[in-house]
Design an enzyme around this catalytic site. Structure first.
Site, PDB file in Angstrom:
ATOM      1  N   HIS A   6       5.346 -11.949   2.861  1.00 43.24           N
ATOM      2  CA  HIS A   6       5.082 -13.349   3.214  1.00 43.24           C
ATOM      3  C   HIS A   6       3.804 -13.866   2.564  1.00 43.24           C
ATOM      4  CE1 HIS A   6       1.648 -12.869   5.913  1.00 43.24           C
ATOM      5  NE2 HIS A   6       2.285 -11.992   6.655  1.00 43.24           N
ATOM      6  N   THR A  32     -30.656  17.679   5.431  1.00 40.70           N
ATOM      7  CA  THR A  32     -31.774  18.595   5.602  1.00 40.70           C
ATOM      8  C   THR A  32     -31.297  19.733   6.501  1.00 40.70           C
ATOM      9  OG1 THR A  32     -33.376  16.798   5.410  1.00 40.70           O
ATOM     10  CG2 THR A  32     -34.134  18.842   6.412  1.00 40.70           C
ATOM     11  N   HIS A  84      -2.627 -16.553   9.922  1.00 40.31           N
ATOM     12  CA  HIS A  84      -3.198 -17.266   8.768  1.00 40.31           C
ATOM     13  C   HIS A  84      -2.175 -18.292   8.286  1.00 40.31           C
ATOM     14  CE1 HIS A  84      -5.161 -17.929   4.948  1.00 40.31           C
ATOM     15  NE2 HIS A  84      -4.085 -17.549   4.307  1.00 40.31           N
ATOM     16  N   VAL A  99       0.829  -1.210   0.000  1.00 37.51           N
ATOM     17  CA  VAL A  99       0.000   0.000   0.000  1.00 37.51           C
ATOM     18  C   VAL A  99       0.857   1.252   0.000  1.00 37.51           C
ATOM     19  CG1 VAL A  99      -1.804   1.257   1.213  1.00 37.51           C
ATOM     20  CG2 VAL A  99      -1.845  -1.239   1.167  1.00 37.51           C
ATOM     21  N   VAL A 101       9.905   4.284  13.197  1.00 35.35           N
ATOM     22  CA  VAL A 101       9.158   5.478  13.600  1.00 35.35           C
ATOM     23  C   VAL A 101       8.853   5.356  15.085  1.00 35.35           C
ATOM     24  CG1 VAL A 101       7.016   6.758  13.325  1.00 35.35           C
ATOM     25  CG2 VAL A 101       8.201   5.859  11.311  1.00 35.35           C
ATOM     26  N   TYR A 110     -33.814  20.766   1.652  1.00 35.23           N
ATOM     27  CA  TYR A 110     -32.987  19.594   1.310  1.00 35.23           C
ATOM     28  C   TYR A 110     -31.807  20.061   0.477  1.00 35.23           C
ATOM     29  CZ  TYR A 110     -31.811  15.014  -0.769  1.00 35.23           C
ATOM     30  OH  TYR A 110     -31.179  13.869  -1.189  1.00 35.23           O
ATOM     31  N   ASP A 131     -26.374  13.747   1.630  1.00 34.00           N
ATOM     32  CA  ASP A 131     -27.605  14.518   1.444  1.00 34.00           C
ATOM     33  C   ASP A 131     -28.094  14.877   2.833  1.00 34.00           C
ATOM     34  OD1 ASP A 131     -28.402  11.885   2.056  1.00 34.00           O
ATOM     35  OD2 ASP A 131     -30.293  12.104   0.987  1.00 34.00           O
ATOM     36  N   TYR A 176      -7.346 -22.242  -0.144  1.00 32.16           N
ATOM     37  CA  TYR A 176      -6.944 -21.783  -1.469  1.00 32.16           C
ATOM     38  C   TYR A 176      -5.578 -22.380  -1.795  1.00 32.16           C
ATOM     39  CZ  TYR A 176      -4.005 -18.323   0.981  1.00 32.16           C
ATOM     40  OH  TYR A 176      -3.084 -17.710   1.782  1.00 32.16           O
ATOM     41  N   THR A 205      -4.322  -7.728  -3.306  1.00 37.94           N
ATOM     42  CA  THR A 205      -5.363  -7.768  -4.333  1.00 37.94           C
ATOM     43  C   THR A 205      -5.873  -6.380  -4.697  1.00 37.94           C
ATOM     44  OG1 THR A 205      -6.047  -9.929  -3.499  1.00 37.94           O
ATOM     45  CG2 THR A 205      -7.605  -8.773  -4.924  1.00 37.94           C
ATOM     46  N   GLN A 228      10.330  -0.008   8.812  1.00 40.86           N
ATOM     47  CA  GLN A 228      11.203  -0.537   9.856  1.00 40.86           C
ATOM     48  C   GLN A 228      12.030  -1.717   9.369  1.00 40.86           C
ATOM     49  OE1 GLN A 228       9.129  -2.331  13.136  1.00 40.86           O
ATOM     50  NE2 GLN A 228       7.563  -3.251  11.842  1.00 40.86           N
TER      51      GLN A 228
END
Length: 850
Positions: free
Chosen positions: A53, A579, A223, A20, A172, A564, A577, A277, A385, A41
């Protein structure tokens, strides 16, 4: 690229150089951002996080549009980069229920535009996957563009093609957030002052959030994955295991990184009936398992890399591989694999691991700028993914203010980091909910499924009365919200001829009582608990000017007037949206939905308000009753001295009145298309408000009404629901809300709307009704014209007042004319449907205005 010495300043610091963080850096570079620093790190590129991994398998099809879209973008990006093996993906079915689920996969893929999805016979599955025992399966689902990413190669590619500076082996230690904004990042090698910071730390997301004083609900879990020794059945396949990580600094067991970098030559596979899987690694076979009890990891104790261990890998727990510990699976992972893939029965394992990755309480990513700290962004709970897509979305959001993919703006309500409720950061809560999401990864989750743990967190003042009336509570944003009431079971007999049966998957977790409550509200009067909805008080000498700047409609309101409007982002996408009620010269009340609305919408208003304007988000501070139906005026007049006649209290007006002895802000507004009011009062008065109305309406046959009835009634009337029909992926003109926009005023997003109008609006929302069926259509199912998808179901329900099944969808303008014939594919059945004008119910608004 990589540097050796940390700078003292950067415009943007990204913490985490995995899938990411590297994707965000790459996409920021593409958009022209400069002075970007990426820290990790661990060593580069083998950081020791889940990105290295993981086996890299990418199945793109999801019931979520944004998950499917981000997955497809990621596969195209990494394929062009040369680090993606497009071998296809096959999910097998070992039960009739799973075969039905694979049909849903086909429909979601068709709806969201994945190329050439198809269902396979057992013989066709084994043509692609000859190791599978054909007698064990009933068929499969095939997505030809699924595949596998080489994680280490992809991270190297991102670095080489980004203008950002990457630094490995940097810890950090703190985040400077003084003054409510990010000011700098402290590390073991010095401080970096910055204007923006992105937390892309996934497994360490909770810990890095704590450095900024945030309780981010990011739950790590273990996992299992194994890779066999070479199999004779895969003999002759070329392999370079042993050379994949040559020259790279690899923490822990090098064989894990070695095998994960070895590509497949056959489609990746899933056996979701057993939470499994698999894929080939050259001449070996890799097998992954969710088929064990959830192994949660303390989110505050993730640890660090060492020469002996990757920080995100734990020791393999053999008992979870060989024993059936999953609460919903009768067979162990090994037993199920041995049956499906007989070649693995006696295979030795070259690699074993319990790898760690994370889940949020609802299983979706946490993306966006945090509400508590300006300039602090998150990209968390994201797998390989979807990583390319979310990196693009986050970069666009940061640079342009518009979260989007190349295909267009995206809906952010379900992924926004601000969507989490105040209690979501409590560790036991999010760890338990994350564990449940792990358990459900490959489970068939029924429509309207409800969790059982951590219930009763948020209760309206009416909760005791609702319990006594037999409320079936659904959880929404932590609130216990009635879906229907057992006390209304007698209405089913009264209205039975108007209530069709709902069988099969569409009918699961539905009750005929919902239909009866709908019909009764249209004929008499009902009380609906709106406490989960939110009020936002906007006050101060510049409050009117402020609202005019952020609202798309004209905010030049008289005292007591209700209007609205929409909140738009810079790209003209619908943020909310709302009011707006003007209560006096310098005091306004803004109302919006429940769930994630307070955090997303309220926070957006608060951070844009000038010092002369106070924005107070009253989440839970007011309790609200929707009093709706043709007898609502008669009931309300019995309880108040205020004039509630049509002339004395017109539609879209507000008054501060007393109902009995309860002070109320009464809005003549109705979300169900009937005469009625929203009655807002401080929460401590809520119980008395309910009692007062209930007792006064006894002879009028007043009834409680749940969320099921609200859903079908609002669709009949064509009222929009943010997060379902409208979101940041649609502008007001596409969404059929031009009346909520005044182009004579100045507001955020106006320029984008002008450009969109000039280019032409070529996609519009429209209602459809089924021609010859009463079945309810489910979201995410494709709408077809001449067998080609032109849209998908946004929302569907049965209209008990009009006697037709209703679907709302966006379609190209050429198909949006009333009378156009289309089809809907749902649960394997093709339904004929017709485009209709809206509203479908009370087009002249006679019921609302009487």
């Amino acid at each position: 690229m990589s540097e050796e010495t940390l700078p003292s300043h950067a415009d943007t610091v990204i913490i985490g150089a995995g899938a990411v963080g590297s994707s965000v850096a790459y996409h920021l570079s593409e958009l022209g951002a400069t002075d970007v620093v990426v820290l990790d790190q661990g060593p580069l590129p083998v950081t020791g996080g889940s990105s290295v991994h993981a086996p890299g398998i990418m199945f793109q099809t999801s019931p979520s549009k944004i998950q499917t879209k981000t997955a497809h973008y990621t596969s195209r990006l990494l394929s062009e980069a040369g680090v993606y093996d497009e071998v296809g993906g096959i999910e097998v079915a070992r039960s009739d229920e799973r075969m039905d689920f694979l049909q849903r996969r086909l429909e979601w893929a068709t709806a969201y535009g994945l190329p050439e999805p198809q269902l396979l016979s057992p013989e066709e599955v084994t043509d692609h996957l000859p190791l599978v025992d054909e007698s064990e399966i009933l068929g499969g689902y095939y997505s030809p563009t699924d595949g596998r990413v080489d994680g280490i190669a992809a991270l190297q590619w991102y670095r080489e093609n980004s203008s950002a500076d990457f630094f490995g082996n940097v810890e950090v230690t703190d985040l400077d957030v003084t003054g409510g904004e990010i000011n700098g990042v402290d590390t073991d090698q010095g401080r970096i002052d910055c204007e923006r910071c992105v937390l892309a730390t996934n497994n360490w997301g909770y810990q890095t959030g704590q450095l900024a004083g945030l309780d981010l609900p990011i739950a790590p879990v273990e996992h299992q994955y194994v890779v066999t020794e070479p199999l004779s059945e895969l003999g002759g396949v070329e392999t370079v295991v042993g050379d994949n990580t040559t020259g790279l600094d690899v923490p822990g067991d090098r064989s894990i990184a070695e095998y994960m970098s070895e590509g497949p030559h056959r489609p990746v596979g899933r056996d979701q009936d057993h939470s499994l899987y698999f894929r080939t690694h050259g001449d070996a076979l890799g097998m992954g398992s969710y088929n064990h009890e959830t192994l949660s990891v303390d989110p505050s104790a993730m640890g660090k890399n060492s020469a002996e261990q990757q920080a995100s890998v734990r020791g393999f727990t053999e008992e979870h591989w060989e024993q059936p510990t999953h609460p919903n699976r009768e067979k162990s992972a090994k037993q199920a694999f041995d049956e499906l893939l007989p070649a693995t029965v006696d295979a030795e394992y070259a690699v074993t691991e319990n790898g760690i990755f994370v889940f949020t309480p609802d299983g979706m990513p946490a993306v966006g700028e945090t509400a508590q700290v300006d300039g602090l962004w998150t990209g968390l709970a994201i797998w390989w993914t979807h990583s390319g897509g979310y990196g693009r979305i986050l970069a666009e959001w940061m640079e342009t203010g518009v979260p989007r993919l190349p295909s267009g703006p995206v809906d952010t309500g379900g992924i926004h980091v601000r969507r989490f409720e105040p209690h979501a950061g409590e560790k036991d809560y999010f760890v338990d909910r994350g564990a449940k999401r792990y358990e459900q990864v490959y489970s068939i989750v029924e429509p309207r499924w409800q969790p059982e743990d951590h219930r009763g967190l948020r209760r309206s003042p009416f909760y005791q009365q609702q319990q006594a009336l037999g409320a079936e509570f659904y959880q929404s944003g932590g609130w216990e919200s009635p879906q229907w009431y057992a006390s209304n079971a007698d209405l089913v007999d009264r209205y039975d001829e108007r209530i069709p049966e709902q069988d099969g998957w569409q009918g699961i977790n539905r009750s005929k009582i919902e239909a009866a409550e709908h019909i009764h509200t249209r004929q008499a009067v009902s009380m609906f608990d709106m406490t989960s909805f939110s009020s936002i008080m906007v006050e101060g000498e510049d409050s009117g000017a402020f609202l005019q700047r952020v609202c798309s409609n004209d905010m030049d309101l008289d005292i007591g007037q209700v209007r609205y409007s929409l909140l738009l982002n810079e790209g003209g996408g619908i943020l909310a949206d709302i009011t707006v009620v003007r209560l006096d010269d310098e005091r306004y009340m803004v109302t919006t939905g429940g769930g994630n609305s307070p955090g997303i919408h309220g926070g957006w208003l608060a951070e844009r308000a000038p010092e002369t304007v106070s924005v107070h988000i009253e989440e839970g501070a007011k309790s609200t009753i929707g009093l709706w139906g043709p007898k609502s005026r008669l009931l309300l007049q019995r309880c108040t001295d205020a004039d509630v006649t049509n002339s004395g209290f017109p539609y879209f007006r507000a008054k501060e009145i007393y109902v009995g002895d309860v002070p109320v802000i009464a809005l003549r507004v109705s979300y169900v298309g009937e005469l009625g009011w929203e009655l807002w009062t401080p929460s401590e008065y809520g119980g008395r408000l309910w009692e007062t109305l209930w007792e006064a309406g006894d002879d009028l046959d007043v009834r409680p009404m749940g969320g099921g009835a609200l859903s079908s009634m609002r669709l009949e009337k064509g009222f929009r629901l943010w997060g379902t029909d409208i979101d940041t992926d649609a502008n007001p003109f596409e969404a059929g809300l031009p009346f909520a926009v005044d182009m004579e005023t100045e507001f955020i997003g106006k320029s984008a709307l002008e450009a969109a109008t000039e280019e032409g609006i070529d996609n519009r929302i429209t209602p459809l009704t089924l021609d010859d069926s009463t079945d309810i259509m489910l979201s995410g199912r494709p709408v077809l014209k001449d067998d080609e998808p032109i849209g998908y179901v946004q929302a569907g329900d049965y209209g008990y007042s009009i006697g037709e099944s209703i679907t709302y969808t966006y379609v190209p303008d050429e198909y949006a004319s009333a009378g156009t014939s289309v089809q809907i594919l749902c649960e394997g059945t093709v339904y004929d449907a017709t485009v209709r004008d809206e509203p479908l119910f009370d087009a002249g608004r006679e019921k609302l205005l009487r």
